[in-house]
Scaffold this motif. Structure first.
Motif, PDB file in Angstrom:
ATOM      1  N   LYS A   1       2.483   1.924  -3.346  1.00 51.85           N
ATOM      2  CA  LYS A   1       1.550   2.571  -4.270  1.00 51.85           C
ATOM      3  C   LYS A   1       1.424   4.052  -3.952  1.00 51.85           C
ATOM      4  CE  LYS A   1      -1.247  -1.570  -5.135  1.00 51.85           C
ATOM      5  NZ  LYS A   1      -2.585  -2.204  -4.949  1.00 51.85           N
ATOM      6  N   LYS A   2       1.334   4.380  -2.674  1.00 53.06           N
ATOM      7  CA  LYS A   2       1.213   5.782  -2.272  1.00 53.06           C
ATOM      8  C   LYS A   2       2.442   6.597  -2.671  1.00 53.06           C
ATOM      9  CE  LYS A   2      -1.789   5.256   1.794  1.00 53.06           C
ATOM     10  NZ  LYS A   2      -1.914   5.483   3.259  1.00 53.06           N
TER      11      LYS A   2
ATOM     12  N   ILE B   1       0.842  -1.207   0.000  1.00 50.89           N
ATOM     13  CA  ILE B   1       0.000   0.000   0.000  1.00 50.89           C
ATOM     14  C   ILE B   1       0.869   1.246   0.000  1.00 50.89           C
ATOM     15  CG2 ILE B   1      -1.612   1.344   1.410  1.00 50.89           C
ATOM     16  CD1 ILE B   1      -2.884  -1.321   2.267  1.00 50.89           C
ATOM     17  N   TRP B   2       1.917   1.234   0.819  1.00 46.29           N
ATOM     18  CA  TRP B   2       2.811   2.395   0.876  1.00 46.29           C
ATOM     19  C   TRP B   2       3.602   2.560  -0.425  1.00 46.29           C
ATOM     20  CZ3 TRP B   2       2.652   6.439   3.865  1.00 46.29           C
ATOM     21  CH2 TRP B   2       2.051   6.355   5.112  1.00 46.29           C
TER      22      TRP B   2
END
Length: 304
Positions: A292-293, A289-290
């Motif tokens: 992607k961020k 997730i990070w």
């Protein structure tokens, strides 16, 4: 939650009784200076020629705060360069580093011993500053509220400033940064090596797993990593302290090509803390997730 509006005492009261000459000096001959923690490349700093003494700041330094922490001699040189007349009649400077909002951290009292013309600009002069020893035990520990007029970065000593916090300071006596919170951890490689040898840091870094970030300050590229199970962040960061690259393929290429690359450019921080018993699958899910961020696959050093 910390209430930054709590007033402890004024900085004027706190500094009283430490140095007889300072106490007897009228407020009109003492100026408080708040150095804003802004990027060196901003318009205001370009106009100020930071450029220190006409020379560029060292590579990787992007704020006055970093300049103070990593190159104290250059910070002192920076603050000695002033517009002519700005400190006429002033004997002492009470110096602060601007922090969040309107707060500022006390970093010393300096006596102006003399002045000389600047060799860089006819509109500037160089102040001969001498740190006053009686105030050193308070340096970096006191945080004040400068007030709403932060644009007025130099003010006379009769403008009362409330102390809102008294802390352990930015660093320990040996220069190791003090741990404040996981969210506030930002370390260059020199500091990373220091904290790996500090018992207080070892205790807090062995307590959690986390999602961590390595930023290459020379180009803005980043690397996102995670720890899980019994490894914890302490063990993972020990590898970076030892090698600079921790065997990450893309980071290792940079360090292999230039053995000092990590010491100049890499910065470590914590994005998110994770439970000590988190599984590998759960940690990797959060890591993705990070990634992607942060776009660390597309524009950084992550390749998976």
């Amino acid at each position: 939650m910390e209430n930054s509006n709590i007033k402890i005492v004024s900085i004027q009261t706190l500094l009283k009784g430490k140095n007889a000459d300072f106490d007897s000096t009228p407020a009109s001959a003492i100026k408080m200076v708040r150095h804003a923690d802004q990027r060196v490349g901003s318009k205001k700093e370009v106009e100020k020629k930071l450029l220190i003494g006409g020379q560029p700041v060292p590579a990787g330094i992007s704020s006055l705060y970093e300049l103070y922490i990593e190159h104290r001699d250059l910070f002192d040189k920076y603050q000695s360069e002033q517009i002519k007349g700005r400190f006429d009649g002033v004997k002492y400077m009470v110096v602060f580093l601007g922090e969040k909002g309107t707060t500022a951290r006390f970093v010393g009292v300096y006596e102006i011993k003399g002045r000389r013309p600047s060799t860089i600009s006819a509109n500037e002069e160089v102040l001969e500053l001498s740190s006053v020893a009686e105030f050193k035990h308070l340096e970096e520990k006191i945080v004040i509220d400068w007030g709403k007029s932060t644009v007025s970065w130099h003010q006379y000593f009769n403008q009362l400033k409330d102390v809102v916090r008294i802390e352990d300071g930015i660093s320990k006596a040996d220069g190791t940064p003090n741990f404040k919170s996981y969210q506030e951890v930002i370390l260059n490689h020199r500091q990373l090596v220091q904290v790996m040898n500090d018992k207080d840091w070892e205790r807090v870094l062995k307590a959690v797993n986390c999602i961590y970030l390595i930023v290459d300050k020379s180009n803005g590229k980043n690397y996102v990593g995670s720890t899980y199970g019994a490894e914890r962040i302490y063990q993972r960061w020990q590898a970076y302290a030892d090698t600079g690259h921790g065997d990450n393929v893309e980071l290792k290429k940079l360090v292999d090509a230039d053995s000092k690359y990590h010491t100049r450019n890499f910065q470590w921080s914590i994005l998110e803390t994770l439970p000590s018993n988190i599984t590998q699958d759960e940690a990797v899910e959060r890591e993705n997730i990070w990634k992607k961020k942060m776009l660390s696959r597309e524009h950084g050093y992550n390749k998976n």
